[in-house]
Each structure stands twice: as C-alpha cells, then as structure tokens.
Design a protein around this motif. Structure first.
Motif, PDB file in Angstrom:
ATOM      1  N   LEU A 164       0.996  -1.188   0.219  1.00 35.06           N
ATOM      2  CA  LEU A 164       0.010   0.004  -0.089  1.00 35.06           C
ATOM      3  C   LEU A 164       0.841   1.032  -0.022  1.00 35.06           C
ATOM      4  O   LEU A 164       2.127   1.196   0.167  1.00 35.06           O
TER       5      LEU A 164
ATOM      6  N   CYS B 186       0.135   3.359   6.278  1.00 31.85           N
ATOM      7  CA  CYS B 186       0.889   3.163   5.116  1.00 31.85           C
ATOM      8  C   CYS B 186       2.185   2.527   5.510  1.00 31.85           C
ATOM      9  O   CYS B 186       3.088   1.795   4.679  1.00 31.85           O
ATOM     10  N   ASP B 187       2.679   2.567   6.705  1.00 29.47           N
ATOM     11  CA  ASP B 187       3.834   1.840   7.362  1.00 29.47           C
ATOM     12  C   ASP B 187       3.369   0.435   7.625  1.00 29.47           C
ATOM     13  O   ASP B 187       4.337  -0.286   8.328  1.00 29.47           O
ATOM     14  N   GLY B 188       2.235   0.108   7.592  1.00 36.45           N
ATOM     15  CA  GLY B 188       1.787  -1.175   7.922  1.00 36.45           C
ATOM     16  C   GLY B 188       2.187  -2.440   7.166  1.00 36.45           C
ATOM     17  O   GLY B 188       2.691  -2.311   5.905  1.00 36.45           O
ATOM     18  N   LEU B 189       1.551  -3.582   7.418  1.00 42.30           N
ATOM     19  CA  LEU B 189       2.207  -4.821   6.669  1.00 42.30           C
ATOM     20  C   LEU B 189       0.780  -5.208   6.099  1.00 42.30           C
ATOM     21  O   LEU B 189      -0.371  -5.575   6.753  1.00 42.30           O
TER      22      LEU B 189
ATOM     23  N   GLU C  27      -2.286  -4.595   8.361  1.00 47.26           N
ATOM     24  CA  GLU C  27      -2.048  -4.705   9.942  1.00 47.26           C
ATOM     25  C   GLU C  27      -1.458  -3.183  10.213  1.00 47.26           C
ATOM     26  O   GLU C  27      -0.670  -2.728   9.735  1.00 47.26           O
ATOM     27  N   CYS C  28      -2.083  -2.556  11.307  1.00 44.00           N
ATOM     28  CA  CYS C  28      -1.425  -1.341  11.799  1.00 44.00           C
ATOM     29  C   CYS C  28       0.054  -1.561  12.260  1.00 44.00           C
ATOM     30  O   CYS C  28       0.311  -2.353  12.931  1.00 44.00           O
ATOM     31  N   PRO C  29       0.860  -0.451  12.069  1.00 47.47           N
ATOM     32  CA  PRO C  29       2.227  -0.764  12.391  1.00 47.47           C
ATOM     33  C   PRO C  29       2.452  -0.282  13.965  1.00 47.47           C
ATOM     34  O   PRO C  29       3.350  -0.931  14.518  1.00 47.47           O
ATOM     35  N   LYS C  30       1.421   0.220  14.415  1.00 42.35           N
ATOM     36  CA  LYS C  30       1.620   0.499  15.927  1.00 42.35           C
ATOM     37  C   LYS C  30       1.290  -0.710  16.955  1.00 42.35           C
ATOM     38  O   LYS C  30       1.904  -1.124  17.686  1.00 42.35           O
TER      39      LYS C  30
END
Lengths: 364, 104
Positions: B18, B53-56, B63-66
């Motif tokens: 993404l 946008c930093d997720g997988l 999946e949320c990166p945090k």
C-alpha cells in the motif's frame, strides 16, 4: 516533575493528554520500505519449532519433578519447569498478544491464552493494557505497564523476582473481575465491548485455580500447585531479570524509544526464554517485526541507537546505580550516548510536554 | 460533492502493498491486492490515528504498524483487536495506468 502520580486516573495522565505527550508521534529510524516489508513477514515455522521445544521441555521437566517428588532430585526439574512456566510464558504472552509470533491467527491466539493463564494476566484485559504501553511507553499516568516507578520500591522489586507483588495483585483482581468485570482503572483502556470477556476469562481462571487447590487439599499434597500456580512464583525470576532491563533507569515522559528502552545482548538460553525481547528498542520502534527477525532488524538500525549493553550483568551494572540515585532524586535518569552515525535525540519532540523540567536534564 | 481524484500510477504500489495518499486535508491508503486489484481506505487506523501506510499487507488484510490491529481493506471490516471500529473505504477505478479514488 517530582512526585509522579502513576494512577491512570490521576493528574499526570490528564496532563499528558493536555500537552500532547499522550498518543504522540514517536521517533523512528529510517528503514527502506522494502527492507521493512521483508523484516515484517510472518512465518509459522520458527514459533512452531520453539513452542514444541517449550511445551515438550515443560512436560518432561514436570514429569521429572513428579517422578522424583519427595527427594532432592526433584529440585532441578522444578527449577527448570518453573522458569519455563513462570518466565517463558511472559514472552509468549507478549509476542502472541502482538500477533507476530505465528503467521496463523489461531496459533497466536491459542498460545496467547495459555501463556496469559500461566503468567496470571487476564487475557482480555492485558491485550489492551499492552496496546496502551506501546502508545504511551513510560508516559507517567498513561502507561499501565511501568515496571519500575520512581522512586523505585526496592522491596517490591526484589519481591517481584519471586512473583510476590504480581500474585498478591492477581488473585483479588481475578475475583473482582469474575464478580463484576473490569475495575475502574481497567475501564480506562479496555473498551466497553470487551468488558464481558474480561469477566468470562476471570471466571475460567477462578474455576481452574479452585479445581487445582481442591485437588491439592483432597490429595493432601502441594504437588498439583507445583504444576499449576506456584511456578509463577518460583520461576518468575528470569522474566523479572530480563524485564526490568527493558526500561529501568532510563527516561520517562519522552517520545523517543532510544531514550526510554534498552537493548541488551543475551545468551542463547535467555533469548529463547525471552523470545528475543532483549532487542527492546527495536521492538518498541517497530512492533510489527516478529521476534525471530529482531536480530536482523538490530543490524539494520543499530547505527542509529545507543550501543547495546554487552550482557545481562553489564546492563544491571548500568541500571542498578541509576535506580539507587532515583531514590534520592527521582528525576534522575540515564541518557546514553548515541553513535556518530545516529540522528540526535529530538528533545524538542517532548520538551514542551515536559513542561517544568529544568533546561539541564539530570542525566548522564 | 464526491469527485474522482487521481491517486497514483498502477506501478507505484507493489502487489500486496500500500501507499499513502493525501488530498484535501485528508489522508488515504491505496492498496494493491495479490490479485492485482486496487482498493482505498481511510489512511489512519481507527484505534489511535496511526498511519496505515507503514503497516503490513497480508493477503487482504492491512495490519496497523503500532498495535497490530487488522482490517480487511476490501470492506474496511475490523478483524483483530485492538481495532474495534471499521475503516472507511472509498471507491476505486483504474484508467489505463492511473488509479483514481472517489473522495467526498
């Protein structure tokens, strides 16, 4: 900012929200997207292997302890079983709670539920507690998982090596949760849709412990409790030893994990028990990276981090004097040097929110 | 009034990945599925306003990166705690090598 109030309902938490310190944007080391994508990839294989080793060893050690019960030969078996039950369960709870240990969701959930029971954490409550810990790591009044509050309570810390404060907190909480759901503090971070689940989990835990205790009474032996319950005390020392190093003696109320988290090189056995959480700056900065990829992540970003401690002993040698200084001056913390290749600490990220701290931070 | 906005080129996003797209003071996430289709959602996680946008991307999940919450980016459905609130989705169309999303 002395006299910290760690209550989630207290003034420090409210102040963190007002100043923007809560739910802030944290510093991240730049990592190319392709590299990060590769590091984040999930796999079942490493965690299946490690879980089979873990549970296999637990069964073998418990069998040995039971077989030699009544003799001194049972001691090493229970000692080993206890560490796997009372310490490895902490890291399994942690990694599976993140959902990163396995690629397959049900495997994460199954190991998470088992580990939560063993480590005496309500699996429904603590999933949310840990989310808050990652949002507001060591933000006073916001983070419900601050292991060492200031000034440090050394008696409590030493008791934690035997699971004493955790167990004393757990059982009354379990009963309260079973009778009436989450407490008022827990309701600050557990969404209402999950309150009934908190209660159901507590009822299941209560039933298991009641059955275990009843078996012990009926058989006139503590042996059932040696298998279920007591290892959370006699085997807790390893997860406390490693866990205290995660943030101990470092800064609070900052939004750069390089200031409040510690990476420590550890021996392979401790890394197996701890599932590589010794790479703790890396884990907090990029919590989507699975435990088995953390050593590779460390290699990618170590140029931007303080030098890791070389061993558990060296990390304690660094941390313990800092904790002792916090007894007299609770604003004191360790501020590690960054390598020349690192981007400098962004004090301005959190300085405004720190408010009344003096210009010269009491650090070294 | 809704309008179609060019968000990116088709080859700006790897398959099963993404990118972030900002427009009109709002932030969006544009996805390229393993089957080659494109999707768009709100760019921030509904849990704590973290940029997705930093997720997988794993299959059809983001999946949320945090906090590792997950959504099905095709429907916006929240799939894994700590996310409880669904993600808003936006219509997407591909015109040649351009990806457009319909924004309010």
């Amino acid at each position: 900012m002395s006299k910290r109030d760690y209550s989630l309902l207290g003034p420090d938490g409210a102040r963190a929200v007002e100043t923007g310190l809560a739910a802030a944007e944290w510093y991240h080391t730049d990592v190319p997207r392709k590299v990060m994508k590769e590091l984040m990839q999930r796999s079942d294989q490493p965690a299946i292997r490690d879980t089979m080793i873990l549970y296999g060893c637990m069964i073998a050690f418990a069998a040995g302890g039971i077989a030699f019960w009544g003799t001194w030969w049972c001691v090493p078996f229970w000692a080993a079983y206890g560490v796997l039950y009372g310490s490895a369960s902490d890291s399994r709870w942690h990694e599976c709670g993140h959902g990163t240990a396995f690629r397959t969701a049900w495997m994460n959930n199954a190991v998470y539920e088992i580990a939560s029971f063993m480590i005496m954490r309500n699996s429904a409550t603590w999933r949310w507690s840990h989310a808050r810990h990652h949002t507001d790591t060591y933000i006073v009044g916001r983070d419900p998982e601050i292991a060492i509050m200031r000034p440090p309570a050394f008696v409590r810390l030493i008791g934690a090596f035997f699971g004493i404060p955790d167990v004393i907190d757990f059982f009354p909480r379990m009963i309260r949760n079973a009778l009436s759901g989450p407490t008022a503090e827990e309701r600050t971070f557990v969404p209402q849709s999950e309150w009934a689940k908190v209660q159901r989990v507590a009822i299941v835990y209560t039933a298991i412990y009641a059955a275990t205790a009843a078996t012990a009474v009926a058989t006139g032996s503590i042996l059932p409790l040696m298998v279920i319950g007591l290892p959370r005390m006699y085997g807790a020392w390893h997860h406390i030893m490693t866990g205290l190093l995660q943030h101990g003696g470092l800064a609070d109320n900052v939004i750069d994990h390089r200031l409040n988290s510690r990476t420590v090189y550890m021996n392979p056995i401790s890394r197996f028990i701890y599932w590589n959480m010794n790479y703790h700056v890396e884990h907090h900065m990029f919590p989507m990276v699975p435990y088995h990829a953390l050593p590779r992540l460390h290699e990618v970003i170590k140029h931007d981090l303080p030098a890791p401690n070389r061993s558990i002993a060296s990390a304690f040698a660094e941390m313990w004097p800092a904790l002792r200084r916090q007894l007299a001056y609770e604003d004191y913390f360790l501020k590690r040097d960054l390598p020349p290749t690192a981007k400098p600490y962004r004090e301005d990220f959190h300085r405004a929110a720190l408010g009344d701290l003096p210009d010269a931070l009491p650090a070294e | 009034m809704p309008q179609w906005i060019r968000a990116c080129a088709t080859d700006d996003i790897d398959e099963e990945d993404l990118i972030r797209f900002d427009h009109g003071g709002a932030t969006y996430a544009i996805y390229h599925s393993p089957e080659g289709d494109f999707f768009a959602t709100a760019g921030l996680c509904t849990h704590e306003n973290i940029h997705l946008c930093d997720g997988l991307v794993m299959g059809h999940l983001i999946e949320c990166p945090k906090h590792n919450g997950q959504f099905d980016y095709r429907t916006g459905e929240a799939k894994r705690a700590p996310v409880c609130v669904n993600l808003r989705t936006y219509p997407v169309r591909v015109d040649g090598t351009d990806v457009y999303i319909e924004v309010p």
